[in-house]
Structures are given as structure tokens and as C-alpha cells.
Design a protein around this motif. Structure first.
Motif, short mmCIF file in Angstrom:
data_model
loop_
_atom_site.label_atom_id
_atom_site.label_comp_id
_atom_site.label_asym_id
_atom_site.label_seq_id
_atom_site.Cartn_x
_atom_site.Cartn_y
_atom_site.Cartn_z
N GLY A 37 4.42 -5.33 10.13
CA GLY A 37 4.27 -3.89 10.20
C GLY A 37 5.26 -3.25 11.15
O GLY A 37 5.73 -2.13 10.91
N VAL A 38 5.59 -3.94 12.24
CA VAL A 38 6.58 -3.42 13.19
C VAL A 38 7.94 -3.32 12.51
O VAL A 38 8.65 -2.30 12.64
CB VAL A 38 6.66 -4.31 14.44
CG1 VAL A 38 7.81 -3.86 15.35
CG2 VAL A 38 5.34 -4.27 15.21
N TRP A 39 8.33 -4.37 11.79
CA TRP A 39 9.60 -4.32 11.05
C TRP A 39 9.61 -3.16 10.06
O TRP A 39 10.61 -2.45 9.92
CB TRP A 39 9.84 -5.63 10.31
CG TRP A 39 10.31 -6.77 11.18
CD1 TRP A 39 9.68 -7.95 11.41
CD2 TRP A 39 11.55 -6.83 11.92
NE1 TRP A 39 10.42 -8.75 12.26
CE2 TRP A 39 11.57 -8.08 12.58
CE3 TRP A 39 12.61 -5.95 12.08
CZ2 TRP A 39 12.64 -8.46 13.38
CZ3 TRP A 39 13.68 -6.33 12.88
CH2 TRP A 39 13.68 -7.58 13.53
N LEU A 40 8.51 -3.00 9.36
CA LEU A 40 8.42 -1.91 8.40
C LEU A 40 8.56 -0.56 9.09
O LEU A 40 9.27 0.34 8.61
CB LEU A 40 7.07 -1.98 7.66
CG LEU A 40 6.79 -0.87 6.65
CD1 LEU A 40 7.81 -0.92 5.51
CD2 LEU A 40 5.38 -0.99 6.10
N TRP A 60 9.79 -11.15 3.42
CA TRP A 60 9.92 -10.19 2.33
C TRP A 60 8.69 -10.16 1.44
O TRP A 60 8.36 -9.12 0.86
CB TRP A 60 11.17 -10.48 1.52
CG TRP A 60 12.42 -10.29 2.33
CD1 TRP A 60 13.28 -11.24 2.76
CD2 TRP A 60 12.92 -9.04 2.85
NE1 TRP A 60 14.28 -10.70 3.52
CE2 TRP A 60 14.09 -9.34 3.58
CE3 TRP A 60 12.48 -7.72 2.76
CZ2 TRP A 60 14.83 -8.35 4.22
CZ3 TRP A 60 13.22 -6.73 3.40
CH2 TRP A 60 14.38 -7.05 4.12
N ALA A 61 7.97 -11.29 1.34
CA ALA A 61 6.73 -11.28 0.56
C ALA A 61 5.68 -10.40 1.26
O ALA A 61 4.96 -9.64 0.60
CB ALA A 61 6.20 -12.70 0.41
N ALA A 62 5.61 -10.50 2.59
CA ALA A 62 4.67 -9.67 3.34
C ALA A 62 5.08 -8.20 3.27
O ALA A 62 4.23 -7.30 3.17
CB ALA A 62 4.60 -10.12 4.79
N GLN A 63 6.39 -7.95 3.33
CA GLN A 63 6.87 -6.57 3.20
C GLN A 63 6.51 -5.99 1.84
O GLN A 63 6.14 -4.82 1.72
CB GLN A 63 8.38 -6.52 3.41
CG GLN A 63 8.84 -6.85 4.82
CD GLN A 63 8.38 -5.83 5.83
OE1 GLN A 63 8.43 -4.62 5.61
NE2 GLN A 63 7.92 -6.30 6.99
N LEU A 96 2.87 -5.03 1.91
CA LEU A 96 2.69 -3.79 2.67
C LEU A 96 3.14 -2.57 1.86
O LEU A 96 2.46 -1.54 1.83
CB LEU A 96 3.48 -3.86 3.97
CG LEU A 96 2.86 -4.66 5.12
CD1 LEU A 96 3.89 -4.89 6.22
CD2 LEU A 96 1.65 -3.92 5.68
N LEU A 97 4.27 -2.70 1.19
CA LEU A 97 4.80 -1.57 0.44
C LEU A 97 3.99 -1.30 -0.82
O LEU A 97 3.84 -0.14 -1.24
CB LEU A 97 6.26 -1.82 0.08
CG LEU A 97 7.24 -1.77 1.26
CD1 LEU A 97 8.62 -2.22 0.82
CD2 LEU A 97 7.30 -0.36 1.85
N ARG A 98 3.45 -2.37 -1.44
CA ARG A 98 2.65 -2.18 -2.65
C ARG A 98 1.42 -1.30 -2.36
O ARG A 98 1.04 -0.47 -3.18
CB ARG A 98 2.22 -3.53 -3.22
CG ARG A 98 1.45 -3.42 -4.54
CD ARG A 98 1.31 -4.76 -5.23
NE ARG A 98 0.73 -5.78 -4.38
CZ ARG A 98 1.38 -6.85 -3.95
NH1 ARG A 98 2.66 -7.06 -4.29
NH2 ARG A 98 0.78 -7.74 -3.17
N LEU A 99 0.83 -1.50 -1.20
CA LEU A 99 -0.30 -0.68 -0.80
C LEU A 99 0.15 0.55 -0.03
O LEU A 99 -0.40 1.65 -0.20
CB LEU A 99 -1.27 -1.51 0.06
CG LEU A 99 -2.53 -0.80 0.58
CD1 LEU A 99 -3.37 -0.26 -0.58
CD2 LEU A 99 -3.34 -1.74 1.45
#
Length: 472
Positions: free
Chosen positions: A98-101, A237-240, A243-246
Motif C-alpha cells: 500500500g505504501v508503494w501504491l 505486482w500481483a499484490a498491486q 489493490l488496484l482491482r478493488l
């Protein structure tokens, strides 16, 4: 694995549990909102030009920031479900992603703030002095944005893990610093030149970085947060993608809501400086009232997400019911207070008699607006606990943008301008036609959104209950 607790608590238990988590979120939200209140009141006592610059600048910034913040808030249901299932390390990894995002989103947001002329094309002719104040204000907030968005990840972590008091304390501590730096930069103290509205933006930047520093210190040294093994790590990138999907539809929902206020402010600017100032008071007060349903919604969503993660459908249902009833009661109380204390409220915002008189006319519809706003808010947050965000976004686009914003423009400034004048004369006699039409249609759009979202929540809840009953 079924991790349901043996006891069967009553609805009253969930009222208490929701309130226990909601009140620090509410205090934290009010403390955050205090920044806008302080900026509006102090700029309002500086000059009418500063108040107009503040109204337009805040509208632009909030459109960008709240939309990006909504994407980051995808962490709440994700971490909440991990925490409910006791996947603590996974929750910590999600925070790092989430910090990276947040950092990536802050770069995107900075670009949009560099071009205020694009936003202000809807506002007609703006005084060059006001335009310069707007540009300087937004430049300062570009510096604030990375700190503010990363701080929201700490907010998400604390909220999802039922530890909202951490952010509450930081927000409360930040208010005196905000007032101090506003006083120095807006009015010019200790040899600093008076900057007016731009000084409010500079003080926000300074305080935002102070808040982030305090937040990082707390989660590093607090024993509760050590169990998550918090770390930034590499970009996953899978976690990103998760995060982006939701987060993207969540951010879209936030954006739709705040865009109504933004474009309302931009269009109301056509009716002059004094109407703009009165609209800003109305918008600021509406946002302040919104903090109550938002706080209960966030608390209900995080508690419901924990119940989902723990595979406890009964607790998820009762938590949602408790949150909805609390918001309904709180909205009714707020509407009553708005009616009783309207003169005192206006006096806090401005010393300009003309701005105050116009604000008093617009505020007649605020109780209705708030009730509709509160109902759509709680239903949106409950759906997010189930990671349902796309359908609510579609519903909000139709109701808030189509009915509220576009309808408000058509009937207030467009080809059918003045069509609602008889209604305005009944509900808000004497109010400026354009601004009053926009607020009336926005309220109707919120009411429609609330009904549609409530229907979808019932559908989602029923589907979840059936799935869990079949599994158990």
C-alpha cells in the motif's frame, strides 16, 4: 476453517463494538476536517478574494486527493480480512504494498494539480489575483500529497486492525500546529510575508510531513504493530493488481462523490464571489457532517471484514445492521442540530454579512442533503467489506453524476435554467437559483444512490449467507 466464536452476542453488543471503534475514527476524521475548517475560516477573515481562492483550490485538490485516497483505502477490507483470519504477516505485507501504491499515486496526483486552468474552464472569468492565489495554493499541496497518501496507509492499518486511536491521536496533535502555521503564513508573522490562501497550502504541506513522521515512529515502536512484521519490501505486482482491482472502483466512488462538490463550486463561481463564499461554507459544513456516517461506515466495514475473514456470517450480518441503525440515528440528530444552531454556525465561518446571508439561505436544505448522504455512505462502506466495489460505482455514476451533477447543471445553468424556481421558492426562498438548484439535485441524487446501494447490499448479504450456510 470455521473460527466462529461460541457465544451468540445480541445486536446491542455490536452497537457497542461499532461505537467503540467508530468514535476514534470520528474524532480523527473531524481532526482531519479541521484543516479545511481552519483554512476556510481564517481565509474568510483575510479577504473575500482569499475565500474564493480557497473554495476553488480546495475543490480541485479534494477531487484529486480523495479519489487517490479511495484507491489506497482498498487496504482496509484487505487487511481487515487478513486480520480476522489471523494472517498477520500477510496483513503486514499488504501494508507495505500500500505504501508503494500511495507513492505512485502521489506522482500522478501532482501532475493534475499543475494545471489549474483546465479545472477552472468551468468557472467563467476568474479575477487574475484569485487565479494567482489558486496556483500558489495548489503548488504547496503537491508537496503535501506524498506524505498525506502514505499516512493514509497507516490509517488503513490501524482501522482494519481495530486500533484507530493511533491516527486519532496524531490528527489531534496536528491541529495546533496547523493553526500556528496558518497564522504565520496566511497573515504574515515573524517576518514571513502574508500569503493569504497560499499560506494555508504551505502550512498543510509542513504539517502533513510532521504527521507522517509521527505515524511511522508509532507503528515502528508500538508492540501491537510489531506482530505484523511491517516492512516496505519490493514491489509485488500481483499484490498491486489486487489493490488496484478493488481500489480503482473504490477510488472511482470517492471521486464521483467529491466531483459533485468540485464541479458545483466551479459552476457556482459564475454567480459571483459572495455566492461562491456561501457555497463554500455549505460544502464545508456538509463535509463536516459527513464525517459521522463515514466514521461509522469505516468502523462497520472493518469489523464486517474481520468477521468475513473469520468465516462468521452471523457476526458479519449483525455488524452491518448495527452500523446502519447507528448512522440513521446519528443523521437524524445531526439534521436537528443544523436546524437549531444555524445562525451560530454561520457566524463561525464568516464575518462578511453578505456571504453569511446567502449561506443562511442555502443551509435550509442541508438537513435533507445530509440524511441522503449518510444513507448512501453506510451502504457503500458495508459493500466494500465484501470487496464489492464495481457495481456500487456504476450506481453512483448514474445517481450522483447523471441525476445530481448533470441534472443540476441543466436545471441551474443550462438550457432549463430556472425550471426549479418554484421548488426553490418553497424550500429555500431567496436563495441564488444556480447554487440552490445544484444542491437540491445533489440531494436527490444521493437519495437515489442510497436506495440503489441498499438494494445491492441486501443482495450481496443474502448471497454470502447462502454460500456460508452451504459450506458449513
Amino acid at each position: 476453517m470455521n473460527t466462529r466464536a461460541a457465544p451468540n452476542p445480541t445486536l446491542g453488543h455490536y452497537f457497542k463494538e461499532t461505537i467503540r471503534q467508530a468514535w476514534p475514527v470520528l474524532v480523527s476524521a473531524w481532526a482531519s476536517m479541521a484543516f479545511a475548517v481552519v483554512d476556510t475560516t481564517m481565509a474568510g477573515h483575510s479577504s473575500a478574494a482569499d475565500l474564493q481562492a480557497m473554495a476553488l483550490s480546495v475543490s480541485i485538490y479534494l477531487t484529486v486527493f480523495v479519489g487517490l485516497m479511495g484507491v489506497v483505502h482498498a487496504l482496509i477490507p484487505i487487511i481487515g480480512q487478513h486480520y480476522g483470519a489471523r494472517r498477520l504477516e500477510s496483513a503486514g505485507k499488504a501494508w507495505g504494498q500500500g505504501v508503494w501504491l500511495a507513492l505512485g499515486l502521489s506522482a500522478c496526483g501532482a501532475v493534475t494539480l499543475l494545471f489549474p486552468d483546465v479545472w477552472l474552464m468551468f468557472s467563467g472569468d476568474i479575477d487574475p489575483v484569485v487565479m494567482r492565489k489558486i496556483s500558489n495554493y495548489l503548488l504547496a499541496l503537491i508537496v503535501a500529497m506524498p506524505a498525506a497518501l502514505v499516512f493514509r496507509t497507516i490509517y488503513c492499518l490501524g482501522t482494519a486492525a481495530s486500533r484507530p486511536k493511533v491516527v486519532m491521536a496524531i490528527n489531534l496533535l496536528s491541529i495546533p500546529f496547523k493553526v500556528l502555521f496558518n497564522w504565520v503564513f496566511i497573515f504574515g508573522q515573524f517576518g514571513v510575508p502574508a500569503m493569504g490562501a497560499a499560506g494555508a497550502g504551505l502550512s498543510t504541506a509542513v504539517v502533513s510531513w510532521l504527521m507522517l513522521g509521527m505515524g511511522l515512529w508509532v507503528i515502528k515502536h508500538d508492540t501491537f504493530f510489531k506482530q505484523f512484521q511491517l516492512r516496505l519490501g519490493r514491489i509485488d505486482w500481483a499484490a498491486q493488481k489486487e489493490l488496484l482491482r478493488l481500489g480503482l472502483p473504490m477510488g472511482g466512488s470517492y471521486l464521483i462523490e467529491v466531483c459533485a462538490f468540485t464541479f458545483m463550486a466551479l459552476m457556482v463561481a459564475r454567480e459571483g464571489m459572495f455566492v461562491t463564499g456561501s457555497h463554500q461554507i455549505m460544502a464545508n459544513l456538509a463535509a463536516l457532517c459527513y464525517m459521522m456516517p463515514m466514521a461509522i461506515g469505516i468502523a462497520s466495514a472493518s469489523l464486517t471484514a474481520q468477521a468475513i475473514g473469520a468465516e462468521d456470517p452471523a457476526r458479519a450480518k449483525l455488524t452491518g445492521q448495527a452500523g446502519f441503525l447507528l448512522v440513521l440515528a446519528g443523521a437524524a440528530l445531526t439534521a436537528t442540530l443544523l436546524l437549531v444552531f444555524k445562525p451560530q454556525i454561520i457566524a463561525l465561518y464568516t464575518s462578511d454579512a453578505q456571504v453569511g446571508a446567502l449561506a443562511a439561505l442555502l443551509l435550509q436544505i442541508l438537513p435533507f442533503f445530509h440524511l441522503c448522504d449518510a444513507m448512501q455512505c453506510i451502504n457503500t462502506y458495508l459493500l466494500r467489506a465484501y470487496k464489492v466495489a464495481v457495481i456500487p460505482l456504476i450506481m453512483q455514476v448514474f445517481a450522483l453524476t447523471g441525476v445530481g451533477l448533470v441534472g443540476g447543471w441543466v436545471l441551474g445553468f443550462g438550457p432549463a435554467a430556472g425550471a426549479l424556481q418554484p421548488v426553490i421558492n418553497t424550500l429555500m426562498p431567496g436563495a441564488p437559483t444556480g447554487a440552490a438548484t445544484l444542491w437540491l439535485m445533489a440531494g436527490l441524487g444521493l437519495g437515489m444512490s442510497a436506495l440503489l446501494l441498499r438494494f445491492w447490499y441486501w443482495r450481496t448479504l443474502a448471497q454470502y449467507q447462502r454460500e456460508k450456510s452451504a459450506y458449513l
